[in-house]
Design a protein around this motif. Sequence first.
Motif, PDB file in Angstrom:
ATOM      1  N   ASP A  71       0.794  -1.237   0.000  1.00  0.00           N
ATOM      2  CA  ASP A  71       0.000   0.000   0.000  1.00  0.00           C
ATOM      3  C   ASP A  71       0.822   1.280   0.000  1.00  0.00           C
ATOM      4  O   ASP A  71       0.289   2.364   0.239  1.00  0.00           O
ATOM      5  CB  ASP A  71      -0.979   0.032   1.180  1.00  0.00           C
ATOM      6  CG  ASP A  71      -2.114  -0.960   1.013  1.00  0.00           C
ATOM      7  OD1 ASP A  71      -2.302  -1.452  -0.113  1.00  0.00           O
ATOM      8  OD2 ASP A  71      -2.800  -1.240   2.002  1.00  0.00           O
ATOM      9  N   LYS A 107      -8.867   5.564  -5.298  1.00  0.00           N
ATOM     10  CA  LYS A 107      -7.959   4.504  -4.872  1.00  0.00           C
ATOM     11  C   LYS A 107      -6.524   5.020  -4.860  1.00  0.00           C
ATOM     12  O   LYS A 107      -5.765   4.754  -3.926  1.00  0.00           O
ATOM     13  CB  LYS A 107      -8.079   3.305  -5.816  1.00  0.00           C
ATOM     14  CG  LYS A 107      -7.162   2.136  -5.464  1.00  0.00           C
ATOM     15  CD  LYS A 107      -7.510   1.537  -4.111  1.00  0.00           C
ATOM     16  CE  LYS A 107      -6.681   0.299  -3.825  1.00  0.00           C
ATOM     17  NZ  LYS A 107      -6.947  -0.238  -2.466  1.00  0.00           N
ATOM     18  N   LEU A 133      -3.942   5.294  -1.564  1.00  0.00           N
ATOM     19  CA  LEU A 133      -2.649   4.614  -1.513  1.00  0.00           C
ATOM     20  C   LEU A 133      -1.486   5.589  -1.378  1.00  0.00           C
ATOM     21  O   LEU A 133      -0.470   5.269  -0.762  1.00  0.00           O
ATOM     22  CB  LEU A 133      -2.459   3.754  -2.766  1.00  0.00           C
ATOM     23  CG  LEU A 133      -3.406   2.548  -2.878  1.00  0.00           C
ATOM     24  CD1 LEU A 133      -3.268   1.907  -4.248  1.00  0.00           C
ATOM     25  CD2 LEU A 133      -3.127   1.523  -1.789  1.00  0.00           C
TER      26      LEU A 133
END
Length: 244
Positions: free
Chosen positions: A69, A121, A125
């Motif tokens: 991540d 997303k 991250l």
Amino acid sequence: MPKVIVKFRDAAIREVPITKSIMTIGRVEQNDIPIKNLAVSRQHARITQEKGDYILEDLDSLNGTFVNDKKVSRCILRDRDEILVGKHTLIFSEGGEIAMVMTQDIDIPLSDKTVILDTQKQRELTGEPAGERRNTLEMPEEYKGGIMFIEGGNGQKNIDLTRRITIAGKGKDSDLRLTGFFVGKRAFIISRRLDGYFITHSRGMCKTRVNGQKVNEERALNDGDVISVGKTKMKFYIKDGNPS
């Protein structure tokens, strides 16, 4: 033997042993670990063996490469590290067994378009605050480019290409605003990399052209190239103070 397990939507779809000193990851079949998914660049990343370590390097991919991540450009892989490439997860194994049930390959069907991974997303991250756009590359001044509108452009004139990704089209998220019934909401994308600028046609019945030639796949942009979509015409230039 070290290996990577490729997963999609929590399903393990294949296992690839690392049999070479350099293993490439990307969207096209020529890669050692091909991943047929629109969010993956043609040459996305590579794993290199160096003095007993396995090094993961991002190849300036469109959507970036993440390990556990965290966005990375280069890092040493450790056993069971999880590598995010597009929407696929690759689990690095130094050779031990990982209990997983393999299933049928369920990669998303591939078209010849390039897409950008869901921005929410990416922000999750990378830790990028909502409403901000990243400028991740620092290029030499002589390689900083721009766009000058020749015809059309809705009043736009000269636009600096300072972002890693510049989107052109009719959509609200477009940096270069285009018009025309057959022009796509995301007509083309210009990628800014350390080795220059590259253009890719994205969507729309009205094709992107550079110097009169259709852009069928990614191509490099050179100083003075003329980009046209429908009735909009613009010139790409490398900044030297005053575009001509």
